[in-house]
Enzyme design. Structure first.
Site, PDB file in Angstrom:
ATOM      1  N   THR A 103      65.702   1.398  83.678  1.00  0.00           N
ATOM      2  CA  THR A 103      64.268   1.690  83.733  1.00  0.00           C
ATOM      3  C   THR A 103      63.752   2.163  82.378  1.00  0.00           C
ATOM      4  O   THR A 103      64.510   2.625  81.527  1.00  0.00           O
ATOM      5  CB  THR A 103      63.952   2.751  84.805  1.00  0.00           C
ATOM      6  OG1 THR A 103      64.596   3.982  84.470  1.00  0.00           O
ATOM      7  CG2 THR A 103      64.406   2.297  86.182  1.00  0.00           C
ATOM      8  N   ASP A 104      62.441   2.059  82.223  1.00  0.00           N
ATOM      9  CA  ASP A 104      61.811   2.526  80.990  1.00  0.00           C
ATOM     10  C   ASP A 104      61.222   3.916  81.206  1.00  0.00           C
ATOM     11  O   ASP A 104      61.430   4.537  82.255  1.00  0.00           O
ATOM     12  CB  ASP A 104      60.757   1.527  80.520  1.00  0.00           C
ATOM     13  CG  ASP A 104      59.621   1.325  81.518  1.00  0.00           C
ATOM     14  OD1 ASP A 104      59.445   2.162  82.432  1.00  0.00           O
ATOM     15  OD2 ASP A 104      58.902   0.325  81.374  1.00  0.00           O
ATOM     16  N   GLN A 105      60.464   4.407  80.248  1.00  0.00           N
ATOM     17  CA  GLN A 105      59.901   5.751  80.313  1.00  0.00           C
ATOM     18  C   GLN A 105      58.929   5.915  81.486  1.00  0.00           C
ATOM     19  O   GLN A 105      58.716   7.020  81.962  1.00  0.00           O
ATOM     20  CB  GLN A 105      59.194   6.052  78.991  1.00  0.00           C
ATOM     21  CG  GLN A 105      58.919   7.508  78.766  1.00  0.00           C
ATOM     22  CD  GLN A 105      58.427   7.762  77.355  1.00  0.00           C
ATOM     23  OE1 GLN A 105      57.899   6.872  76.706  1.00  0.00           O
ATOM     24  NE2 GLN A 105      58.604   8.977  76.891  1.00  0.00           N
TER      25      GLN A 105
ATOM     26  N   VAL B  28      59.915   2.299  85.543  1.00  0.00           N
ATOM     27  CA  VAL B  28      59.878   0.917  86.011  1.00  0.00           C
ATOM     28  C   VAL B  28      61.019   0.160  85.338  1.00  0.00           C
ATOM     29  O   VAL B  28      61.367   0.431  84.197  1.00  0.00           O
ATOM     30  CB  VAL B  28      58.511   0.276  85.638  1.00  0.00           C
ATOM     31  CG1 VAL B  28      58.483  -1.193  85.951  1.00  0.00           C
ATOM     32  CG2 VAL B  28      57.387   1.012  86.354  1.00  0.00           C
TER      33      VAL B  28
END
Length: 149
Positions: free
Chosen positions: A15-17, A20
């Site tokens: 996931t990203d920041q 997501v």
């Protein structure tokens, strides 16, 4: 048409920041789906490599539809979209657990000699594999349905 399925457990590292799934991870999942399809049909990509052949990606397209997040599970559906003398195009859907479409994609591949990268027909490298792809390719049988449900 044969459709293979592979479940993906979404890891935090994917996931990203924003929490997501980072878009590049879908490429990895497509590869997992393609490998699962190949194995489901009775072949192995490693077997092809051991004979001195590779199948690089020549084109890829992904359309993102609905975000996936850490802690969820995704399901990758994979099928042979088209197959001719030199190219195979795979179709994919990445789905949420409830069946909602998260992404759809296609990837195009050719078989090449490992040492020269010259294209070689799959029929010359693995005739049984080529025959199986012709059998299961989308539209090859009666009752073809759209894989999107």
């Amino acid at each position: 048409m044969y459709i293979s399925e592979k479940e993906i457990e979404i890891r935090y590292a994917e996931t990203d920041q924003m929490g997501v799934v980072y878009h590049a991870n879908y490429l990895i999942w497509l590869e997992l789906g393609r490998t699962q399809l190949i194995e489901d049909l009775g072949f192995t990509y490693a077997g092809m490599e051991s004979q001195g052949f590779l199948s690089p990606v020549t084109d890829i397209s992904i359309q993102y539809k609905a975000a996936l997040r850490y802690g969820q599970k995704a399901r990758v559906k994979t099928w042979v979209e088209s197959h001719d003398r030199l190219r195979t195009t795979y179709g994919y859907e990445v789905l949420h657990e409830d069946g909602t479409l998260a992404a759809k994609a296609t990837s195009e591949h050719v078989v090449v000699k490992k040492d020269t990268f010259r294209p070689v027909p799959l029929a010359k490298v693995a005739p049984e594999w080529d025959a199986k792809y012709k059998e299961v390719v989308r539209g090859a049988a009666d009752g073809v349905r759209n894989p999107t449900t």
